[in-house]
Design a protein around this motif. Structure first.
Motif, PDB file in Angstrom:
ATOM      1  N   GLY A 128     -71.009 -55.553 102.050  1.00 21.16           N
ATOM      2  CA  GLY A 128     -70.248 -55.031 100.929  1.00 21.16           C
ATOM      3  C   GLY A 128     -68.861 -55.633 100.898  1.00 21.16           C
ATOM      4  N   VAL A 129     -68.274 -55.725  99.711  1.00 23.14           N
ATOM      5  CA  VAL A 129     -66.919 -56.253  99.559  1.00 23.14           C
ATOM      6  C   VAL A 129     -66.079 -55.223  98.809  1.00 23.14           C
ATOM      7  N   PHE A 130     -64.816 -55.082  99.222  1.00 22.73           N
ATOM      8  CA  PHE A 130     -63.956 -54.036  98.697  1.00 22.73           C
ATOM      9  C   PHE A 130     -62.543 -54.554  98.453  1.00 22.73           C
ATOM     10  N   GLN A 131     -61.952 -54.109  97.352  1.00 20.05           N
ATOM     11  CA  GLN A 131     -60.527 -54.290  97.114  1.00 20.05           C
ATOM     12  C   GLN A 131     -59.932 -52.917  96.785  1.00 20.05           C
ATOM     13  N   ILE A 132     -58.824 -52.583  97.438  1.00 17.86           N
ATOM     14  CA  ILE A 132     -58.096 -51.350  97.139  1.00 17.86           C
ATOM     15  C   ILE A 132     -56.696 -51.753  96.680  1.00 17.86           C
ATOM     16  N   ARG A 133     -56.273 -51.223  95.535  1.00 19.09           N
ATOM     17  CA  ARG A 133     -54.975 -51.598  94.971  1.00 19.09           C
ATOM     18  C   ARG A 133     -54.394 -50.421  94.211  1.00 19.09           C
ATOM     19  N   SER A 134     -53.164 -50.573  93.729  1.00 21.27           N
ATOM     20  CA  SER A 134     -52.515 -49.535  92.943  1.00 21.27           C
ATOM     21  C   SER A 134     -53.296 -49.283  91.661  1.00 21.27           C
ATOM     22  N   ASP A 135     -53.337 -48.021  91.233  1.00 21.86           N
ATOM     23  CA  ASP A 135     -54.029 -47.711  89.980  1.00 21.86           C
ATOM     24  C   ASP A 135     -53.172 -48.037  88.758  1.00 21.86           C
ATOM     25  N   GLY A 136     -51.917 -48.468  88.986  1.00 20.15           N
ATOM     26  CA  GLY A 136     -51.051 -48.888  87.883  1.00 20.15           C
ATOM     27  C   GLY A 136     -50.535 -47.763  87.018  1.00 20.15           C
ATOM     28  N   LYS A 137     -50.637 -46.529  87.474  1.00 22.90           N
ATOM     29  CA  LYS A 137     -50.199 -45.391  86.669  1.00 22.90           C
ATOM     30  C   LYS A 137     -48.792 -44.919  87.000  1.00 22.90           C
ATOM     31  N   GLY A 138     -48.108 -45.661  87.832  1.00 25.71           N
ATOM     32  CA  GLY A 138     -46.718 -45.331  88.113  1.00 25.71           C
ATOM     33  C   GLY A 138     -46.498 -44.453  89.321  1.00 25.71           C
ATOM     34  N   GLY A 139     -47.546 -44.015  89.971  1.00 20.62           N
ATOM     35  CA  GLY A 139     -47.404 -43.212  91.172  1.00 20.62           C
ATOM     36  C   GLY A 139     -47.872 -43.967  92.392  1.00 20.62           C
ATOM     37  N   ASP A 140     -48.334 -43.215  93.388  1.00 17.38           N
ATOM     38  CA  ASP A 140     -48.843 -43.862  94.601  1.00 17.38           C
ATOM     39  C   ASP A 140     -50.370 -43.815  94.654  1.00 17.38           C
ATOM     40  N   GLY A 141     -51.012 -43.626  93.495  1.00 20.32           N
ATOM     41  CA  GLY A 141     -52.470 -43.574  93.447  1.00 20.32           C
ATOM     42  C   GLY A 141     -53.100 -44.937  93.667  1.00 20.32           C
ATOM     43  N   LEU A 142     -54.310 -44.932  94.221  1.00 15.37           N
ATOM     44  CA  LEU A 142     -55.035 -46.167  94.515  1.00 15.37           C
ATOM     45  C   LEU A 142     -56.363 -46.173  93.766  1.00 15.37           C
ATOM     46  N   VAL A 143     -56.901 -47.374  93.533  1.00 12.76           N
ATOM     47  CA  VAL A 143     -58.198 -47.536  92.909  1.00 12.76           C
ATOM     48  C   VAL A 143     -59.015 -48.504  93.754  1.00 12.76           C
ATOM     49  N   GLU A 144     -60.324 -48.285  93.827  1.00  9.13           N
ATOM     50  CA  GLU A 144     -61.227 -49.142  94.593  1.00  9.13           C
ATOM     51  C   GLU A 144     -62.093 -49.969  93.651  1.00  9.13           C
ATOM     52  N   ILE A 145     -62.091 -51.278  93.863  1.00 16.04           N
ATOM     53  CA  ILE A 145     -62.996 -52.191  93.163  1.00 16.04           C
ATOM     54  C   ILE A 145     -63.953 -52.721  94.231  1.00 16.04           C
ATOM     55  N   SER A 146     -65.260 -52.485  94.069  1.00 17.46           N
ATOM     56  CA  SER A 146     -66.153 -52.812  95.191  1.00 17.46           C
ATOM     57  C   SER A 146     -67.577 -53.096  94.741  1.00 17.46           C
ATOM     58  N   ASP A 147     -68.306 -53.704  95.657  1.00 16.64           N
ATOM     59  CA  ASP A 147     -69.753 -53.912  95.559  1.00 16.64           C
ATOM     60  C   ASP A 147     -70.290 -53.606  96.951  1.00 16.64           C
ATOM     61  N   PRO A 148     -70.639 -52.350  97.239  1.00 18.61           N
ATOM     62  CA  PRO A 148     -70.916 -51.930  98.621  1.00 18.61           C
ATOM     63  C   PRO A 148     -72.257 -52.369  99.189  1.00 18.61           C
ATOM     64  N   HIS A 149     -73.225 -52.731  98.332  1.00 18.21           N
ATOM     65  CA  HIS A 149     -74.579 -52.991  98.847  1.00 18.21           C
ATOM     66  C   HIS A 149     -75.141 -54.281  98.261  1.00 18.21           C
ATOM     67  N   ARG A 150     -74.951 -55.372  98.966  1.00 15.20           N
ATOM     68  CA  ARG A 150     -75.544 -56.650  98.573  1.00 15.20           C
ATOM     69  C   ARG A 150     -76.572 -57.025  99.636  1.00 15.20           C
ATOM     70  N   TYR A 151     -77.861 -56.873  99.293  1.00 17.07           N
ATOM     71  CA  TYR A 151     -78.946 -57.157 100.232  1.00 17.07           C
ATOM     72  C   TYR A 151     -79.318 -58.641 100.186  1.00 17.07           C
ATOM     73  N   GLY A 152     -80.188 -59.046 101.122  1.00 14.07           N
ATOM     74  CA  GLY A 152     -80.740 -60.387 101.040  1.00 14.07           C
ATOM     75  C   GLY A 152     -80.427 -61.304 102.197  1.00 14.07           C
ATOM     76  N   SER A 153     -79.829 -60.814 103.278  1.00 13.86           N
ATOM     77  CA  SER A 153     -79.535 -61.671 104.422  1.00 13.86           C
ATOM     78  C   SER A 153     -80.494 -61.353 105.563  1.00 13.86           C
ATOM     79  N   ALA A 154     -81.104 -62.400 106.122  1.00 13.49           N
ATOM     80  CA  ALA A 154     -82.063 -62.201 107.207  1.00 13.49           C
ATOM     81  C   ALA A 154     -81.379 -61.811 108.506  1.00 13.49           C
ATOM     82  N   VAL A 155     -80.096 -62.086 108.623  1.00 10.21           N
ATOM     83  CA  VAL A 155     -79.328 -61.722 109.812  1.00 10.21           C
ATOM     84  C   VAL A 155     -78.079 -60.968 109.366  1.00 10.21           C
ATOM     85  N   PRO A 156     -77.516 -60.122 110.214  1.00  2.09           N
ATOM     86  CA  PRO A 156     -76.308 -59.393 109.826  1.00  2.09           C
ATOM     87  C   PRO A 156     -75.140 -60.333 109.563  1.00  2.09           C
ATOM     88  N   VAL A 157     -74.278 -59.934 108.638  1.00  2.37           N
ATOM     89  CA  VAL A 157     -73.048 -60.685 108.377  1.00  2.37           C
ATOM     90  C   VAL A 157     -72.039 -60.334 109.468  1.00  2.37           C
TER      91      VAL A 157
END
Length: 321
Positions: A128-157
């Protein structure tokens, strides 16, 4: 009584000189500059008070919150998060890459990659790949942009299979090496570079291209002969009429699924361009090694980025089979 007489002023005497006011003018100018300076400081302070505060990310807390939300509880015994997928198969998930981007005058951005290994007998793996950044609303809130489940590898990453690349002044991407096949003596083992990056509110697939191919077929020249014979047999079965006996059709299908190995030890190395602007630069890919008992043609490709489609234009000869 004697009168006091004023001294006589000659008729041709010049008029008395007026006092210069240069000193007063200098004071006025200095006072004006002082007022302007104070006004400027006040304006800067007011503007700063209206701008949203820059967000500083706590890496450990943010990763733990995201991992728990996406994968479940952390297991101190297994030293990872235990995730059960939609088929009720358990996986052990760990973080294999993380980086916090701290830019001057900008909020932090946190990037990380996870790797899930099956705890069952299937041998499946995902990442899975993840980015966490400011939500841009002027406070200290965060937003997650992600793709947590990408299958297809015969060996672990694993960590060495992940590279975090700067593509532009404000753009970053992951390059994850994904493998098909395990034993080159039994099957063709191919590794591909999967390049992913945040784009808006999603994770975009920028490119997928060859990284390596390995196969051990014993006598490489004989393996080429066997492969050529196999191609002829497959062509024969593909030309069978529609009313051909079912046994022949089944034999042809089985044959096509068991392509004989040919010797391979090929490598495709890539490089990113220097960061010079707001748009990603080209990739360069160079081939080397041996393939089918012969040296691989020495060649270098320059892969350009299509900003409108937000992808790299990978040529067919580098496309993963």
């Amino acid at each position: 009584m004697t009168e006091i007489l004023e001294p006589a002023v000659p008729a041709d005497a010049p008029p008395p000189k007026k006092r210069r006011r240069w000193g007063r003018m200098v004071l006025y100018i200095l006072a004006t500059l002082g007022v302007l300076a104070i006004a400027l400081v006040v304006a800067i302070a007011v503007k700063a008070s209206k701008e949203p505060p820059l967000v500083k990310i706590d890496e450990a807390a943010s990763i733990d919150e995201s991992m728990t939300r996406n994968y479940g509880k952390y297991s101190a015994e297994k030293k990872g998060w235990v995730y059960v997928d939609e088929s009720n198969e358990p996986f052990l998930v760990r973080v294999v890459q993380q980086a916090r981007i701290e830019a001057v005058g900008a909020s932090d951005e946190l990037y990380f990659v996870t790797s899930g290994s099956s705890l069952g007998a299937s041998g499946r793996n995902f990442f899975g790949v993840f980015q966490i950044r400011s939500d841009g609303k002027g406070g200290d809130g965060l937003v997650e942009i992600s793709d947590p489940h990408r299958y297809g590898s015969a060996v672990p990453v694993t960590p060495e299979r992940v590279r975090f690349e700067a593509l532009s002044e404000s753009g970053w991407a992951w390059v994850v090496k994904v493998q098909s096949g395990v034993d080159p003596k039994q099957e063709r083992v191919e590794v591909s570079n999967v390049m992913l990056a945040p784009h808006g509110d999603n994770i975009a697939l920028l490119a997928s291209f060859k990284a390596s191919a390995d196969a051990e077929a014993g006598d490489c020249l004989q393996a080429n002969i066997d492969h050529a014979s196999w191609i002829k047999q497959v062509a024969h079965y593909e030309s069978l009429p529609e009313d051909a006996p079912s046994e022949e059709v089944a034999a042809g299908e089985a044959l096509s699924e068991h392509e004989p190995l040919r010797c391979e030890h090929a490598r495709w190395t890539y490089g990113t361009a220097a960061v010079v602007g707001a748009q990603p630069g080209p990739l360069t890919v160079t081939a080397k090694g041996t393939q089918y008992a012969a040296p691989l043609e020495a060649r270098t490709w320059k892969i350009m980025f299509d900003n409108k489609a937000f992808v790299y234009n990978v040529p067919p000869e580098l496309t993963v089979e």
